[in-house]
Write a protein that holds these residues in place. Structure first.
Motif, PDB file in Angstrom:
ATOM      1  N   CYS A 146       5.204   9.970  -0.256  1.00 54.53           N
ATOM      2  CA  CYS A 146       4.370   8.808   0.019  1.00 54.53           C
ATOM      3  C   CYS A 146       5.169   7.905   0.958  1.00 54.53           C
ATOM      4  CB  CYS A 146       4.035   8.038  -1.256  1.00 54.53           C
ATOM      5  SG  CYS A 146       3.066   8.989  -2.433  1.00 54.53           S
ATOM      6  N   ARG A 147       4.464   6.975   1.576  1.00 62.21           N
ATOM      7  CA  ARG A 147       5.106   6.040   2.501  1.00 62.21           C
ATOM      8  C   ARG A 147       4.688   4.619   2.152  1.00 62.21           C
ATOM      9  NH1 ARG A 147       6.489  10.639   4.482  1.00 62.21           N
ATOM     10  NH2 ARG A 147       6.381  11.123   6.691  1.00 62.21           N
ATOM     11  N   LYS A 148       5.599   3.723   2.412  1.00 58.15           N
ATOM     12  CA  LYS A 148       5.324   2.309   2.231  1.00 58.15           C
ATOM     13  C   LYS A 148       5.549   1.675   3.596  1.00 58.15           C
ATOM     14  CE  LYS A 148       6.710  -0.396  -1.807  1.00 58.15           C
ATOM     15  NZ  LYS A 148       7.809  -0.602  -2.739  1.00 58.15           N
ATOM     16  N   ILE A 182       1.764  -5.072   2.355  1.00 60.86           N
ATOM     17  CA  ILE A 182       2.479  -3.809   2.235  1.00 60.86           C
ATOM     18  C   ILE A 182       1.440  -2.728   1.988  1.00 60.86           C
ATOM     19  CG2 ILE A 182       4.048  -2.465   0.804  1.00 60.86           C
ATOM     20  CD1 ILE A 182       5.603  -5.034   0.304  1.00 60.86           C
ATOM     21  N   ILE A 183       1.511  -1.707   2.791  1.00 58.95           N
ATOM     22  CA  ILE A 183       0.546  -0.631   2.665  1.00 58.95           C
ATOM     23  C   ILE A 183       1.264   0.604   2.145  1.00 58.95           C
ATOM     24  CG2 ILE A 183      -0.872   0.967   4.005  1.00 58.95           C
ATOM     25  CD1 ILE A 183      -1.268  -1.619   5.869  1.00 58.95           C
ATOM     26  N   MET A 184       0.678   1.205   1.130  1.00 63.80           N
ATOM     27  CA  MET A 184       1.247   2.443   0.621  1.00 63.80           C
ATOM     28  C   MET A 184       0.239   3.535   0.876  1.00 63.80           C
ATOM     29  SD  MET A 184       3.179   1.538  -2.932  1.00 63.80           S
ATOM     30  CE  MET A 184       3.929   3.169  -3.054  1.00 63.80           C
ATOM     31  N   ALA A 212      -3.998  12.408   1.867  1.00 66.70           N
ATOM     32  CA  ALA A 212      -4.390  12.348   0.466  1.00 66.70           C
ATOM     33  C   ALA A 212      -5.205  11.075   0.281  1.00 66.70           C
ATOM     34  CB  ALA A 212      -3.166  12.308  -0.431  1.00 66.70           C
ATOM     35  N   GLU A 213      -6.050  11.073  -0.710  1.00 68.12           N
ATOM     36  CA  GLU A 213      -6.901   9.908  -0.903  1.00 68.12           C
ATOM     37  C   GLU A 213      -6.160   8.742  -1.522  1.00 68.12           C
ATOM     38  OE1 GLU A 213     -10.596  10.619  -2.777  1.00 68.12           O
ATOM     39  OE2 GLU A 213     -11.057  12.258  -1.391  1.00 68.12           O
TER      40      GLU A 213
END
Ligand SMILES: [Zn+2]
Length: 113
Positions: free
Chosen positions: A40-42, A56-58, A63-64
């Motif tokens: 995953c990415r932040k 902040i977007i994760m 993937a949904e």
């Protein structure tokens, strides 16, 4: 769409996210990208003062939603595998970049003063 393009990589997904974040953050001079060990990415845009310029977007590529682990610990920094700032062109000068990096990524490099 029938034409098949070269396989899409997570880095391309990341790049697309970065562009989207910058578009939505007029004050952003770059996007802090934090890669986690679960893939995953932040991300968050930062302004010239090293302050957040977006939420902040994760996300998790293709993937949904983010993975269960991230839902639990919100992407704990203990699981960070890589972090960097993707600068918007034209990039800020080196001194400004260093200052922002230190503030945003918390590097413990020596400070001027
Ligand atoms: Zn995750």
């Amino acid at each position: 769409m029938t034409a098949k393009k070269a396989k899409r990589t997570p880095e391309q997904g990341e790049q697309a996210m970065i562009e989207g974040i910058l578009e939505g953050s007029p004050d952003g001079v770059g996007v802090a990208v934090i890669r986690l060990n679960c893939d995953c990415r932040k991300m968050a845009a930062v302004n010239i003062d090293g302050e957040p310029a977006s939420k902040i977007i994760m996300y998790r590529d293709q993937a949904e939603s983010i993975c269960d682990q991230c839902k639990q610990d919100n992407g704990d920094y203990m699981r960070v595998t890589e972090q960097f700032i993707h600068w918007k062109k034209p990039e800020p000068g080196e001194a400004a970049r260093k200052k922002i990096e230190a503030k945003v990524l918390g590097t413990s490099e020596e400070r001027p003063n």
